[in-house]
Design an enzyme around this catalytic site. Structure first.
Site, PDB file in Angstrom:
ATOM      1  CG  HIS A  41      -5.158  -2.658   1.091  1.00  0.00           C
ATOM      2  ND1 HIS A  41      -4.958  -2.565  -0.290  1.00  0.00           N
ATOM      3  CD2 HIS A  41      -4.904  -1.729   1.881  1.00  0.00           C
ATOM      4  CE1 HIS A  41      -3.912  -1.440  -0.176  1.00  0.00           C
ATOM      5  NE2 HIS A  41      -3.902  -1.308   1.242  1.00  0.00           N
ATOM      6  CG  ASP A  47      -6.598  -4.305  -2.439  1.00  0.00           C
ATOM      7  OD1 ASP A  47      -7.447  -3.332  -2.021  1.00  0.00           O
ATOM      8  OD2 ASP A  47      -5.448  -4.129  -2.643  1.00  0.00           O
ATOM      9  CB  SER A  83      -0.990  -0.167   1.120  1.00  0.00           C
ATOM     10  OG  SER A  83      -2.097   0.879   1.016  1.00  0.00           O
TER      11      SER A  83
END
Length: 423
Positions: free
Chosen positions: A169, A137, A50
């Site tokens: 995620h 995600d 991320s």
């Protein structure tokens, strides 16, 4: 009797949800306070999730002479955010707003390399890049992750892209405490027998031995990140006081590779403790593959309440450049460990021995910067400016330039890498 059966079923379900595969052990040694000593590093790589994935890409691009490859869970292409939180949120996570195409970002990278604010793009050709995006995600849109794959391929990288796993995620490993489809703290998921970490390391390193099934035998060094941060105050650039490095026993005396691993938002040590270091499955592979794992730590500050790495400019407009404060700090850690030849970077403005220091009488006098006239749109594409809420601002100085379009022109000059002012 029925209540007992229900309770037993619940206990069994909880046990299944928290049981690791029989071949895996989730543990990390107690940290030992120390410093980052120099080792015989034979190759340096970077990985992240991320915001840490965006940061990993920035490190790889800006310092492609240091990093030979990248493994990225759920992120977008280089400088997708264009120094704008709105763009980061609505174009580079969600896709409600238009975003730069991979081709435009490739050209931006080439322009920055020509200006010396990132390393030569030729270094990226042939580098191994491993990417991952889970089918559950919903934090980073799949199209944005696809752009990252296209960006790297257009620069000649050797890209492997895993989109086959039903992950949310998160970082995914056999040690993940969360269900595969989860998107929740500590953002480390387990997806059955899938081992994306092995896939990533195999692609980056060429081949890997199986992860150890025994207790880890290396040392987890807890070090002061302030020793590597420009100015010595990590909190001023949204980095934590403490960082960590896992040093396998074999690396204390022999050659090893180095993998930098960057956490995501809400995943820094001060919030989730050892969860990422325990669950990433990297230390287990490090023990059997002679690999040091460096875990730098971000933290919160004004404008960054989630403890993200800077991939949209909350701390510095130079965030994606060689001179970016967080990039500089991480690379300083890499050099302290012996990566990229060790020592300090001779072009680092924080290095007191910088040979380009204009106060050094042995250096030729600085030249007067050239002025560049172009539309505000072209300035942003070339990396001389950025856009925010329809207006254009000079990169670095933040001077207002007017509306962001092709009809409004400005004249800028670069006074130092990544710092533009009006002429």
């Amino acid at each position: 009797m029925r209540i007992t059966q229900v309770l037993l079923a619940v206990v069994a379900a909880v046990g299944l949800a928290t049981t690791f595969p029989p071949t895996a052990t989730a543990a990390v040694p107690p940290p030992t306070r120390g410093t980052l000593g120099e080792h015989d590093i034979t190759g340096t790589y970077v990985s992240g999730l991320s915001s840490g994935g965006f940061m990993a890409n920035q490190l790889h691009v800006a310092y492609s002479g240091v990093f030979q490859g990248a493994g990225i869970f759920s992120a977008g292409p280089y400088d997708c955010a264009q120094n704008s939180l709105n763009t980061a949120l609505y174009a580079c996570m969600d896709t409600w707003q238009a975003r730069r195409t991979p081709a435009q970002l490739v050209q931006l990278t080439r322009d920055r390399a020509a200006a010396g604010s990132v390393d030569p793009v030729a270094n990226l050709s042939g580098d191994s890049v491993w990417l991952f995006h889970g089918t559950n995600d919903n934090t980073i849109d799949r199209a944005v992750n696809n752009d990252l794959a296209t960006y790297y391929r257009d620069l000649g990288a050797n890209v492997a892209y895993d989109t086959s796993t039903g992950a949310g995620h998160a970082w995914v490993s056999p040690l993940g405490p969360n269900a595969c489809s989860s998107t929740s703290s500590p953002y480390v998921n387990q997806c059955g027998t899938a081992d994306p970490v092995r896939e990533m390391l195999t692609h980056l390193l060429g081949s890997v031995k199986p992860a150890t099934t025994s207790a880890l035998t290396g040392t987890l060094v807890q070090f002061d990140q302030g020793a590597h941060v420009p100015g010595g105050n990590p909190g001023s650039i949204s980095m934590g006081r403490e960082g960590f490095a896992y040093i396998p026993r074999a690396c204390e005396s022999g050659p090893c590779r180095l993998l930098v691993t960057l956490h995501g938002c809400y995943q820094y040590h001060g919030l989730v403790g050892d969860a990422l270091m325990e669950g990433s499955y990297l230390n287990e592979y490090a023990d059997t593959n002679d690999m040091i794992v460096l875990y730098p730590q971000a933290t919160t500050m004004a404008g960054n309440p989630r403890g993200c790495w800077d991939w949209w400019g909350y701390q510095s407009a130079r965030y994606p450049l060689r001179s970016g404060p967080q990039l500089t700090a991480v690379v300083n850690m890499v050099r302290a460990l012996g990566g990229a030849g060790g020592g300090t970077d001779p072009t680092d403005p924080t290095d007191p021995t910088d040979p380009t220091d204009p106060t050094d009488p042995t250096q030729p006098p600085p030249t007067t910067p050239d002025c560049v006239t172009a539309s505000n749109y072209d300035h942003t594409v070339a990396g001389r400016a950025y856009v925010r809420t329809g207006s254009t601002y000079a990169l670095g100085s933040h001077q207002p330039l007017g509306l962001w379009n092709t009809a409004t022109s400005s004249t800028l000059k670069q006074t130092e890498p990544g710092y533009w002012v009006t002429c």
